[in-house]
Design a protein around this motif. Structure first.
Motif, short mmCIF file in Angstrom:
data_model
loop_
_atom_site.label_atom_id
_atom_site.label_comp_id
_atom_site.label_asym_id
_atom_site.label_seq_id
_atom_site.Cartn_x
_atom_site.Cartn_y
_atom_site.Cartn_z
N VAL A 131 -5.68 2.88 6.36
CA VAL A 131 -4.98 4.21 6.26
C VAL A 131 -3.56 3.81 5.84
O VAL A 131 -3.05 2.94 6.40
N PHE A 132 -2.83 4.58 5.13
CA PHE A 132 -1.59 4.25 4.70
C PHE A 132 -0.72 5.65 5.28
O PHE A 132 -0.91 6.84 4.74
N VAL A 133 0.46 5.41 5.87
CA VAL A 133 1.16 6.57 6.66
C VAL A 133 2.57 6.70 5.71
O VAL A 133 3.33 5.71 6.00
N LEU A 134 2.68 7.67 5.03
CA LEU A 134 4.09 7.61 4.28
C LEU A 134 5.29 8.19 4.99
O LEU A 134 4.85 8.85 6.12
N ASN A 135 6.34 7.71 4.36
CA ASN A 135 7.70 8.19 5.14
C ASN A 135 7.74 8.08 6.46
O ASN A 135 8.04 9.16 7.02
N ALA A 136 7.53 7.04 7.27
CA ALA A 136 7.77 6.77 8.61
C ALA A 136 9.34 6.64 8.94
O ALA A 136 9.64 5.84 9.69
N VAL A 137 10.25 7.85 8.46
CA VAL A 137 11.41 7.72 8.86
C VAL A 137 11.75 8.87 9.59
O VAL A 137 11.31 9.94 9.37
N ASP A 138 13.09 8.77 10.06
CA ASP A 138 13.60 10.32 10.74
C ASP A 138 13.94 10.95 9.57
O ASP A 138 14.53 10.43 8.58
N GLY A 139 13.53 12.24 9.63
CA GLY A 139 13.94 13.29 8.64
C GLY A 139 12.34 13.52 8.19
O GLY A 139 12.35 14.58 7.57
N CYS A 140 11.57 12.65 8.07
CA CYS A 140 10.07 12.80 7.51
C CYS A 140 9.22 12.91 8.85
O CYS A 140 8.35 13.65 9.03
N ILE A 141 9.06 11.84 9.64
CA ILE A 141 8.34 11.76 10.87
C ILE A 141 9.22 11.25 11.76
O ILE A 141 9.56 9.95 11.92
N PRO A 142 10.09 12.00 12.64
CA PRO A 142 9.77 13.61 12.89
C PRO A 142 10.55 14.36 11.64
O PRO A 142 11.45 13.74 11.03
N SER A 143 9.89 15.42 11.26
CA SER A 143 10.50 16.24 10.30
C SER A 143 11.92 16.52 10.83
O SER A 143 12.16 16.86 11.83
N ASP A 144 13.01 16.83 9.89
CA ASP A 144 14.18 17.53 10.26
C ASP A 144 13.87 18.84 10.81
O ASP A 144 14.74 19.05 11.71
N LEU A 145 12.70 19.67 10.41
CA LEU A 145 12.43 21.04 10.97
C LEU A 145 11.94 20.87 12.39
O LEU A 145 11.76 21.86 13.10
N GLY A 146 11.54 19.67 12.83
CA GLY A 146 10.78 19.53 14.14
C GLY A 146 11.40 18.70 15.27
O GLY A 146 10.98 18.27 16.02
N THR A 147 12.74 18.89 15.14
CA THR A 147 13.71 18.20 16.34
C THR A 147 14.45 19.24 16.95
O THR A 147 15.47 18.98 17.65
N GLY A 148 14.31 20.29 16.81
CA GLY A 148 15.04 21.35 17.49
C GLY A 148 15.21 21.70 19.08
O GLY A 148 15.79 21.98 19.68
N SER A 149 13.84 21.07 19.45
CA SER A 149 13.65 20.99 21.00
C SER A 149 12.80 19.85 21.48
O SER A 149 12.12 19.08 20.60
#
Length: 692
Positions: A582-600
């Protein structure tokens, strides 16, 4: 009769699984036991344990017709039923005749809800012949009502049909007030609160006039019915045992239904994993599983399945480390007998292009060592993250299949044919009727609306349609359309012959409207083949709407012409799956977590669980990839530019020892963004020199 039967069929279970299977079951007695919560970690044999529990109940005298088993897909219900029958038949031997009735009540929440509503329609004021709208049809009806109310012509742009339906669905499934839903999830439309109330009231009225239910209604009506103590007691009294899979993915409506059916918890068993609760965008509520034990007095028994049968020890250690940072969870550390294996790789890359090249190089290396492409998967937080990789795969002629794209039933030609069957089933369904009439040459929106209005006012809508004059420019095409509807209503062709009748009417229109009619016709033939697996038109339409296949391949054959292909999938679509590599893409802040998923904090915790789910899909080899530079297009203030990203916050410094921390290519220092080498090579001059 069953008291002395041996339990050898349980010998393959581990201690935790056996405890979950045997809880509250008395040999030879079918009486329901106290409530049970099974916390089943990733790869812990959850399905096997649940199937054995159902079989164990039957072996010990439970009537399979009085067992309610709810899963989150129709396919899962069929697979569970098959396993249960195999296990129970092996245990009962010659006495397996007890299974003759089968698990008659196994299915999805929505499928069971539709059946309940038809059976209790008289008490609920419903016409049992209702049809069910899928999401697109619901959005079309919402749009029709939106237009009739004049909201499509407002000075400030009113929310589009998809947004309106999403808001409505959030209010229904999360059981929250409209203003709360707008504030928390749709803040850009808070100024339309009053108009949305009016729209939703008119939308409900339109559905009732047309005798249609949408996807959310199946739960909402069921929950409303279960809110009546007498009805709830009658519904719950039909079942001695209620079992629910994937309980962490239930919403508040589903939990309320369950607790209404079995308020004391007797005979109730739910299975799930709070660490894999990743569907809040569908209004799934992780608190359902966290709060389940204390919903009863005394509290439900908790059994934890923490032995993992999928991943190697080093992969589990890293996954345990990531989820161990969660703020609230059921404590468990997955373990395995497979201690050997490489540590998962945390790979620092220069950019997305290098990420794509790295994946392809490793995938092809693994293929040379015996791992097929289908045994390998690339997972990502959001569908568009795989774009650069897809381009490179196409360039290198490497076949792949991507999960999370256009669904089979969303294609226009399939929806056209299903609309014909739906309109024959329920001639008051204006969305289906309008779609069909516009297919007929010479029929425009005005003529179609006039015909539908005439049908709405008549006691027999199809008779009114047959007696009405044809639209002036439609001619024989209109007569053929009406004749087909009448034949379908009379069911003279039988099922599934009716779908062939519908296809024969539609094919000339298909050829007229689509250049790729041959390809689309193959889809319709495939749909006809799928229809043969259903007992009736009503069951076919209901179940296909509630649990549609992602593609024709879900029901028949491989989804790609190549025998082997790489899997690309969103993490949400990958849940429940496993692969060798398994390869997990883009394991960086802004992607995981998504920019839209850090509101709470709740959103951040769900993003953490997403990474955990992705990591626990891997059996032997896991690569977590962190590109350091992304190219962004069209930023208003700064134009196209590179932005730099930090490693995901879910792998903090103290967890790095659980990974093999490397960089690729080798010249890029680990943990730092590496600019391209500052070298200028005049290639053109070299090429000119070559020919001198």
């Amino acid at each position: 009769m069953n008291a002395h039967l041996p339990a050898a069929y349980l010998d393959t279970l581990n201690d935790g699984q056996r405890a979950a299977v045997e809880h509250g079951v008395v040999a030879g007695a079918a009486a329901p036991g106290p409530p049970l919560l099974v916390i089943a970690g990733a790869g812990s044999g959850k399905t096997n344990a649940l199937a054995h529990r159902v079989a164990h109940l039957i072996v010990n005298g439970a009537d399979p017709r009085r067992i309610l088993l709810m899963t989150f897909s129709r396919r899962a219900a069929h697979e569970m039923t098959r396993r249960v029958e195999t296990i129970a038949a092996r245990a009962l031997g010659e006495k397996a005749g007890v299974l003759a009735g089968g698990l008659d009540w196994a299915g999805t929440f929505h499928g069971i809800g539709a059946r309940m509503l038809r059976e209790y329609s008289a008490q609920l004021g419903l016409d049992p012949a209702f049809t069910i709208h899928d999401r697109e049809d619901s959005a079309d009806l919402m749009n029709l009502v939106r237009h009739e109310l004049g909201f499509s012509k407002t000075e400030k742009r009113f929310p589009l049909k998809g947004t309106c339906l999403a808001i409505y669905s959030r209010c229904v499934n999360a059981q929250c007030a409209l203003d709360d839903a707008l504030t928390q999830h749709f803040p850009w439309v808070t100024g339309w609160s009053q108009q949305l109330r009016e729209l939703f009231a008119s939308y409900v009225e339109a559905k009732q006039k047309q005798n249609v239910l949408d996807y959310d209604d199946l739960l909402l009506y069921w929950a409303q019915a279960a809110g009546d103590p007498a009805l709830a007691d009658d519904m719950g009294g039909r079942f001695d045992h209620v079992l629910v899979d994937e309980y962490q993915d239930t919403n508040r409506l589903q939990a309320s239904i369950l607790l209404a059916l079995k308020p004391d918890g007797k005979g109730l068993a739910v299975v799930g994993d709070d660490a894999q609760s990743i569907y809040s965008f569908r209004a799934a509520e992780v608190r359902n599983i966290l709060d389940f034990p204390n919903s009863f007095s005394p509290p439900a028994k908790i059994v934890t399945l923490d032995r993992n049968y999928r991943s190697s020890g080093p992969i589990l250690a890293a996954a345990n480390g990531v989820i161990g940072e969660a703020r609230e969870r059921y404590a468990k550390d997955l373990w395995t007998d497979r201690e050997a294996g490489p540590r998962p790789k945390l790979v620092i890359l220069r950019d997305e292009a290098d990420q794509a090249r790295y994946i392809i190089e490793r995938v092809l290396d693994a293929r040379e060592c015996g791992a097929t492409l289908k045994q390998q998967a690339v997972l990502f937080r959001t569908s568009h993250h795989s774009g650069p990789l897809e381009v490179e795969l196409v360039r290198r002629n490497i076949p792949f299949v991507k999960f999370g794209g256009l669904k089979f039933l969303d294609s226009a030609h399939v929806k056209d044919l299903l609309a014909l069957l739906r309109f024959a089933e329920n001639p008051r369904d204006r969305v289906a009727g309008f779609r069909l009439m516009l297919l007929v040459p010479g029929v425009g929106p005005t003529s179609a609306q006039r015909a539908l209005d005439r049908m709405a006012e008549a006691p027999d809508p199809l008779d009114a349609l047959a007696r009405a004059p044809a639209p002036p420019r439609a001619g024989d095409d209109w007569k053929s359309f009406v004749a087909t509807l009448v034949s379908l209503r009379e069911k003279s062709a039988g099922w599934p012959g009716e779908i062939e009748l519908a296809r024969n009417w539609y094919e000339p229109h298909l050829e007229r409207m689509h250049e790729d009619a041959i390809t689309r016709r193959a889809d319709l033939l495939q749909l006809e083949q799928i229809a043969g697996g259903y007992a009736s038109r009503e069951k076919f339409l209901t179940e296909l709407t509630l649990d549609p296949p992602d593609a024709t391949s879900d029901e028949a054959g491989p989804p790609h012409r190549d025998e082997d292909y790489l899997i690309l999938s969103t993490i949400h679509s990958a849940k429940g799956q496993e692969w060798k590599n398994v390869f997990v893409l883009n394991a960086v802040d802004g992607c995981i977590p998504s920019d839209l998923g850090t509101g709470s904090s709740q959103e951040i915790e769900e993003e953490r669980r997403l990474l955990y789910v992705a990591m626990t899909r891997a059996k032997d080899d896991l690569h977590v990839l962190a590109p350091q530079r992304f190219f962004t297009h069209g930023q208003a203030a700064q134009g196209d530019r590179h932005v730099y990203a930090a490693r995901t916050r879910f792998i903090p410094k103290h967890l790095l020892s659980l990974f093999e921390h490397t960089s690729w290519p080798r010249y890029a220092p680990a943990g730092k963004a590496q600019a391209a080498p500052q070298v200028r090579v005049d290639v053109a001059a070299k090429m000119r020199q070559m020919w001198r």
